[in-house]
Structure formats: C-alpha cells, structure tokens
Motif scaffolding. Structure first.
Motif, PDB file in Angstrom:
ATOM      1  N   HIS A   6      33.486  39.469  40.393  1.00  0.00           N
ATOM      2  CA  HIS A   6      32.470  39.503  40.331  1.00  0.00           C
ATOM      3  C   HIS A   6      32.487  39.720  39.027  1.00  0.00           C
ATOM      4  O   HIS A   6      33.550  39.572  38.182  1.00  0.00           O
ATOM      5  N   ASP A   7      31.862  39.628  38.009  1.00  0.00           N
ATOM      6  CA  ASP A   7      31.497  39.695  36.479  1.00  0.00           C
ATOM      7  C   ASP A   7      32.366  41.131  36.200  1.00  0.00           C
ATOM      8  O   ASP A   7      32.033  41.831  35.894  1.00  0.00           O
ATOM      9  N   TYR A  20      48.145  37.889  46.238  1.00  0.00           N
ATOM     10  CA  TYR A  20      47.507  39.413  47.369  1.00  0.00           C
ATOM     11  C   TYR A  20      48.308  40.695  47.854  1.00  0.00           C
ATOM     12  O   TYR A  20      49.354  40.040  48.222  1.00  0.00           O
ATOM     13  N   PHE A  21      47.377  41.710  47.788  1.00  0.00           N
ATOM     14  CA  PHE A  21      48.075  42.782  48.206  1.00  0.00           C
ATOM     15  C   PHE A  21      48.463  42.797  50.003  1.00  0.00           C
ATOM     16  O   PHE A  21      48.886  43.674  50.568  1.00  0.00           O
ATOM     17  N   VAL A  22      47.650  42.381  50.309  1.00  0.00           N
ATOM     18  CA  VAL A  22      47.488  42.015  52.306  1.00  0.00           C
ATOM     19  C   VAL A  22      47.005  40.657  52.512  1.00  0.00           C
ATOM     20  O   VAL A  22      47.551  39.315  51.936  1.00  0.00           O
ATOM     21  N   ASP A  31      39.374  51.294  48.027  1.00  0.00           N
ATOM     22  CA  ASP A  31      39.357  51.635  46.893  1.00  0.00           C
ATOM     23  C   ASP A  31      40.990  51.008  47.323  1.00  0.00           C
ATOM     24  O   ASP A  31      41.850  51.049  46.440  1.00  0.00           O
ATOM     25  N   ALA A  32      41.317  50.571  48.432  1.00  0.00           N
ATOM     26  CA  ALA A  32      42.977  50.206  47.878  1.00  0.00           C
ATOM     27  C   ALA A  32      42.551  48.799  46.921  1.00  0.00           C
ATOM     28  O   ALA A  32      41.810  47.562  47.411  1.00  0.00           O
ATOM     29  N   PRO A  33      43.813  48.029  47.016  1.00  0.00           N
ATOM     30  CA  PRO A  33      43.842  47.055  46.251  1.00  0.00           C
ATOM     31  C   PRO A  33      43.914  45.721  46.941  1.00  0.00           C
ATOM     32  O   PRO A  33      44.580  45.696  47.667  1.00  0.00           O
ATOM     33  N   LEU A  34      43.252  44.381  47.139  1.00  0.00           N
ATOM     34  CA  LEU A  34      42.739  43.667  47.949  1.00  0.00           C
ATOM     35  C   LEU A  34      43.619  42.521  46.513  1.00  0.00           C
ATOM     36  O   LEU A  34      44.652  41.883  47.654  1.00  0.00           O
ATOM     37  N   LEU A  46      41.303  43.638  42.657  1.00  0.00           N
ATOM     38  CA  LEU A  46      39.818  43.985  43.482  1.00  0.00           C
ATOM     39  C   LEU A  46      39.778  44.504  44.406  1.00  0.00           C
ATOM     40  O   LEU A  46      40.889  43.968  45.128  1.00  0.00           O
ATOM     41  N   THR A  47      39.345  45.986  44.797  1.00  0.00           N
ATOM     42  CA  THR A  47      39.888  46.632  45.381  1.00  0.00           C
ATOM     43  C   THR A  47      38.925  46.735  46.713  1.00  0.00           C
ATOM     44  O   THR A  47      37.948  46.085  46.750  1.00  0.00           O
TER      45      THR A  47
END
Length: 410
Positions: A6-7, A20-22, A31-34, A46-47
């Motif tokens: 998203h903007d 990537y955190f996942v 709300d976890a970081p992705l 982005l979460t």
C-alpha cells in the motif's frame, strides 16, 4: 487474505523487497512483521493484518513491485459454531491443504529491532536472533550489532596472526577482479525519480551571488547574546529558509505544482520546505512543515532533528511528504556552483554554495566581504526568467539586510 503493497508516502508508486521475516507455512500473529520494503525515500515494514499461516510468497528478494500488488498471501482461520452448517471450502483450501507447522517453525521470541538495525545485521551477515539487545525491553540496537562483530574479530585475531602473509601476485599472472556496486534500493529509486524530473520539467538554472557579511555578523551577535542563557544558536540555513518563505509569499509561482491533466497550476497556500540531505544510501528530502508559522529558533531545531533522523534512516513517511520547495546547502562541502535537478513535482529549488572572503567594490572602495554563490533552478513551464531573477534578487535583499526579516516576523 492478500497482503498488498500500500502507499506509505506521497508519490510512491513502487518499492523493492528487501527482506522477509517469515517463511511459507509459518504461523504469524496479528501485527507481526512480514516483509521489509525500500521506497525511494524510506525503509518500512509491512505487518500481518490478522492471525494466519503464510500460504504463498509471490516475489523474490530484490524484486520491485508496484503499489496494489499482492506480495504474500495468508490463510486465516475461521471459527465455526457447532450448530451452523459448514460453509463451502474456499478454492484455496480445496486445492491446497493446510500445511502442518511444527513448534520449531513458530517465530517464538523473535528479536525486537528496527528495520534499519535488521538491515545492518543482514549486510554484516549476522544472525540478529543470536544477539542480546541492550535497548528497552531487550530491543537490539545498532551498537549491539557492532559490538557482536567486534567480539567476533577478537576471537579470530590469534588465528589471523598465525597465518603467514601472502606474497603479492607477480605482474601479468592475474588481473584484479572488477568491483561492482548493486544498482538497487534507494539508489535505483533516486535514479528513476531524477530521470522523471529531468525529462518532464524543462529545467532552467539562474546563477547569482550574495554578500553574507551582515548576516554572519548578526548570527555571531545572536550567539553571543544567548550564550549566557542556554547556549542557543541559529544556523545560517535557518535564515535561508525563513527568507525563502517570505520570498515565496511574494512570488507564489515558485511555490506551486503543475497539474497537466487538469491544465492548471496549483499555488500552494502553505510553505513546506524540503531539505536535500545526503546519506550513505543516497539523497533524501525531509520536510519542515508550515515554515510561515515557525520562529527562527523552531526552524533551526527542527532542521537539525530532521537531518539527524535522515542520516540515521529513521524518518517517518509524514516527515518526507508534502514539500512545496526544496533547498540544497552544499557550501560546507566546497561547492562553487551547480545545476540541480528539481524535486519533482515542485517548481523550484535553491542551492547554496561556498562562502569565501573576496575583494568587493562598495562606493568606489575595495573592501573584503563574505560572498556566496547561489543557484535557483525552476520549472520553465510555470515560470520565466524575469520572475526568477526578481525572486532571487528579493532573496538576496533579505540576506544582505537581515534585519528586514526580523521586521517581517513582528
């Protein structure tokens, strides 16, 4: 559930996938970081919009995606009432069975750290999960990464001393490899924006010079007058910003943006001054909002804070949005002149160059004065040379007679 880009900033169209955190099949909490992304101005995370399991990751690291594009997909769990009939299974559940996630795959006790700190860890090839953070609530700080690296160096120091020094290669046996620098991230985004600006707006640059002697004397007097109180000072750049705001009020065409689709020039009712700031990752422009409402001291304080946050890559999207005019103070680096590229879609940019003592003729006498070169770059679609010269002359008048600025502030 699609997780889309998203903007997160004005004018943002795309971003690069940094990290990537996942992983696919990993369970995540709301709300976890992705994913970490890099725009032309900032780094952001982005979460997760809800609890779920990572179903698909659609892009590789280093790829550039446009706003609105799905980066990854989550499978969300839906609770059903025993009395209710089970709904038809969505197609993605029919075609793709829910993956089994073991306890080892769960992100238990993930290290807390900012995107900037995580990027340092990746660049240094350090597993941030192995570092004990010294920040609040165990947060990993930049200093923790560097301390970890120092300890690693110390542990192998003895081994390095035991290795005999290698003899240099004889000439002609092997040529040194060509070094390369990745053209991506902020550097690539800056290149695209500069190309857009240069090939969209016809640039014209007006050169002039200004006598800085009286302003530097006033700055010195203010510093001496406040030193006994709290040591406050006002930088020369703060005077430049206030003088520009007053000039933009008189010449609003340079505080405008051209909307070609609507065929109109939008004259901005406020004065948001951008500060072109060089960082290790490239140029970034934090913005001082509503300069017309701020005192010299407030401008100075906010300018210093924004510049510091820019260098540390800690700016928020709000702090880099909405500029109406940009300045570039390259004088401290020794510049004597330049033809800057506009911070599109803004219509004007003023650059300040080196100040040096020079002999100047005043009333038929040769005197030594502090002279500075300056340049005004403007969009020739919205303004012509005559108002550009008048605008610059008005700015010079304020700088050479700084007391006039003080009168305007009363």
């Amino acid at each position: 559930m699609d997780v889309k880009l998203h903007d997160i900033g004005e004018g943002m169209h795309e971003a690069e996938i940094l990290h990537y955190f996942v992983k696919k099949g990993e369970r995540v909490k709301h709300d976890a970081p992705l994913v970490e992304i890099q725009t032309d101005k900032m780094t952001a995370e982005l979460t997760a919009p809800s609890d779920g399991i990572v179903d698909e990751i659609h892009f590789e690291l280093g790829e550039v995606v446009e706003v609105g594009t799905t980066i990854l997909t989550l499978m969300t769990e839906q609770k059903e009432s025993p009395a209710e009939e089970k709904p038809t299974m969505p197609s993605w559940k029919v075609n793709k069975p829910v993956q089994q996630v073991t306890a080892e795959a769960l992100p238990v006790n993930r290290a807390m750290a900012s995107p900037h700190t995580r990027r340092i860890a990746r660049e240094q090839e350090v597993d941030i999960e192995k570092i004990t953070g010294s920040g609040p609530a165990g947060r990993v700080l930049d200093e923790d990464i560097y301390s970890f690296l120092d300890r690693q160096k110390e542990s192998v120091l003895g081994l390095e001393e035991a290795v005999p020094e290698q003899q240099p290669l004889s000439k002609g046996k092997e040529q040194p490899a060509v070094k390369t620098i990745p053209f991506k991230g902020r550097r690539k985004q800056i290149a695209r924006k500069m190309t857009q600006s240069l090939y969209t707006a016809p640039h014209v640059t007006h050169f002039d010079e200004v006598d800085m002697t009286d302003l530097l004397n006033l700055k010195s007097q203010l510093k001496q007058g406040t030193a006994r109180q709290d040591g406050r000072t006002i930088s020369v750049t703060a005077f430049f910003i206030k003088a520009l705001q007053l000039c933009l009020k008189e010449f609003p065409i340079f505080n405008s943006k051209l909307d070609e689709e609507k065929e109109e020039i939008q004259l901005e009712p406020f004065y948001h001054i951008g500060l072109a700031t060089g960082t290790e990752e490239g140029l970034i422009v934090p913005v001082i909002k509503h300069v017309e409402q701020k005192s010299m001291t407030e401008i100075h304080r906010e300018m210093k804070e924004l510049t510091k946050r820019a260098v540390e890559n800690k700016l928020s999207s709000h702090e880099i949005r909405g500029g109406t005019f940009t300045i570039s103070n390259v004088g401290p680096m020794g510049s004597t002149g330049a033809t800057p590229i506009l911070n599109y879609p803004e219509a004007g940019l003023m650059a300040f160059h080196k100040t040096k003592k020079m002999p100047v003729v005043i009333e038929d006498e040769i005197v030594i004065r502090q002279m500075m070169n300056l340049t005004l770059t403007f969009d020739h679609r919205v303004a012509d040379g005559s108002p550009a010269v008048a605008f610059t002359n008005r700015f010079i008048h304020y700088i050479e007679h700084p007391h006039l600025m003080l009168v305007e502030l009363i």
